[in-house]
Design a protein around this motif. Structure first.
Motif, PDB file in Angstrom:
ATOM      1  N   PRO A 104       0.790  -1.234   0.028  1.00 32.70           N
ATOM      2  CA  PRO A 104       0.088  -0.033  -0.063  1.00 32.70           C
ATOM      3  C   PRO A 104       0.823   1.238  -0.123  1.00 32.70           C
ATOM      4  O   PRO A 104       0.586   2.263  -0.435  1.00 32.70           O
ATOM      5  CB  PRO A 104      -0.830  -0.167   1.232  1.00 32.70           C
ATOM      6  CG  PRO A 104      -0.257  -1.005   2.158  1.00 32.70           C
ATOM      7  CD  PRO A 104       0.628  -2.092   1.055  1.00 32.70           C
ATOM      8  N   GLU A 105       2.128   1.062   0.508  1.00 29.68           N
ATOM      9  CA  GLU A 105       2.793   2.263   0.509  1.00 29.68           C
ATOM     10  C   GLU A 105       3.220   2.903  -1.044  1.00 29.68           C
ATOM     11  O   GLU A 105       3.260   3.940  -1.064  1.00 29.68           O
ATOM     12  CB  GLU A 105       4.219   2.083   1.371  1.00 29.68           C
ATOM     13  CG  GLU A 105       4.088   2.075   2.777  1.00 29.68           C
ATOM     14  CD  GLU A 105       3.815   0.339   2.899  1.00 29.68           C
ATOM     15  OE1 GLU A 105       3.672  -0.392   2.050  1.00 29.68           O
ATOM     16  OE2 GLU A 105       3.283   0.119   3.957  1.00 29.68           O
TER      17      GLU A 105
ATOM     18  N   HIS B 147       0.681  10.634  -3.863  1.00 31.54           N
ATOM     19  CA  HIS B 147       1.175  11.939  -3.268  1.00 31.54           C
ATOM     20  C   HIS B 147       1.761  12.738  -4.453  1.00 31.54           C
ATOM     21  O   HIS B 147       1.577  14.031  -4.353  1.00 31.54           O
ATOM     22  CB  HIS B 147       1.943  11.667  -1.967  1.00 31.54           C
ATOM     23  CG  HIS B 147       2.727  13.087  -1.479  1.00 31.54           C
ATOM     24  ND1 HIS B 147       1.744  13.891  -0.875  1.00 31.54           N
ATOM     25  CD2 HIS B 147       3.687  13.535  -1.448  1.00 31.54           C
ATOM     26  CE1 HIS B 147       2.530  14.987  -0.529  1.00 31.54           C
ATOM     27  NE2 HIS B 147       3.697  14.746  -1.086  1.00 31.54           N
TER      28      HIS B 147
ATOM     29  N   TYR C 281       1.231   2.873  -3.393  1.00 28.99           N
ATOM     30  CA  TYR C 281       0.086   3.723  -3.681  1.00 28.99           C
ATOM     31  C   TYR C 281       0.125   4.887  -3.208  1.00 28.99           C
ATOM     32  O   TYR C 281      -0.330   6.012  -3.760  1.00 28.99           O
ATOM     33  CB  TYR C 281      -1.213   3.003  -3.855  1.00 28.99           C
ATOM     34  CG  TYR C 281      -1.308   1.838  -4.691  1.00 28.99           C
ATOM     35  CD1 TYR C 281      -1.606   1.886  -5.917  1.00 28.99           C
ATOM     36  CD2 TYR C 281      -1.211   0.332  -4.219  1.00 28.99           C
ATOM     37  CE1 TYR C 281      -1.883   0.972  -6.647  1.00 28.99           C
ATOM     38  CE2 TYR C 281      -1.308  -0.430  -5.155  1.00 28.99           C
ATOM     39  CZ  TYR C 281      -1.636  -0.308  -6.392  1.00 28.99           C
ATOM     40  OH  TYR C 281      -1.774  -1.286  -7.215  1.00 28.99           O
ATOM     41  N   GLU C 282       0.275   5.156  -1.937  1.00 25.51           N
ATOM     42  CA  GLU C 282       0.430   6.410  -1.254  1.00 25.51           C
ATOM     43  C   GLU C 282       1.404   7.272  -1.915  1.00 25.51           C
ATOM     44  O   GLU C 282       1.243   8.330  -1.976  1.00 25.51           O
ATOM     45  CB  GLU C 282       0.634   6.166   0.306  1.00 25.51           C
ATOM     46  CG  GLU C 282      -0.354   5.279   1.075  1.00 25.51           C
ATOM     47  CD  GLU C 282       0.070   4.958   2.291  1.00 25.51           C
ATOM     48  OE1 GLU C 282       1.180   5.385   2.966  1.00 25.51           O
ATOM     49  OE2 GLU C 282      -0.739   4.124   3.041  1.00 25.51           O
ATOM     50  N   GLU C 283       2.427   6.703  -2.117  1.00 23.23           N
ATOM     51  CA  GLU C 283       3.699   7.567  -2.739  1.00 23.23           C
ATOM     52  C   GLU C 283       3.353   8.284  -3.949  1.00 23.23           C
ATOM     53  O   GLU C 283       3.471   9.095  -4.474  1.00 23.23           O
ATOM     54  CB  GLU C 283       5.071   6.694  -2.824  1.00 23.23           C
ATOM     55  CG  GLU C 283       6.232   7.518  -3.280  1.00 23.23           C
ATOM     56  CD  GLU C 283       6.717   8.531  -2.397  1.00 23.23           C
ATOM     57  OE1 GLU C 283       7.493   9.443  -2.835  1.00 23.23           O
ATOM     58  OE2 GLU C 283       6.299   8.393  -1.024  1.00 23.23           O
TER      59      GLU C 283
END
Length: 63
Positions: free
Chosen positions: A27-28, A35, A30-32
């Motif tokens: 999931p990190e 952003h 997709y967050e990166e």
């Protein structure tokens, strides 16, 4: 699933690709990209269309 063996819809292909990417990167990832992409995209849109564009779409969204 699609009726013919070995064929899938665009939606199914997208879902499968998203699941594979999620398993591979977590999931990190997709967050990166969310952003970075959102910030860069917003800056590009602002340069291209100006402040008034955001006012207009904000007004339309509020209706």
């Amino acid at each position: 699933m699609a009726e013919e063996k070995g064929k899938m819809t665009v939606s199914e292909a997208g879902r499968k690709g998203g699941e594979t990417t999620s398993k591979k990167y977590g999931p990190e990832f997709y967050e990166e990209i969310g952003h970075k992409g959102g910030k860069k995209g917003g800056q590009t849109t602002k340069q291209k269309y100006g402040h008034e564009f955001y006012e207009e779409i904000g007004h339309k969204g509020g209706q």
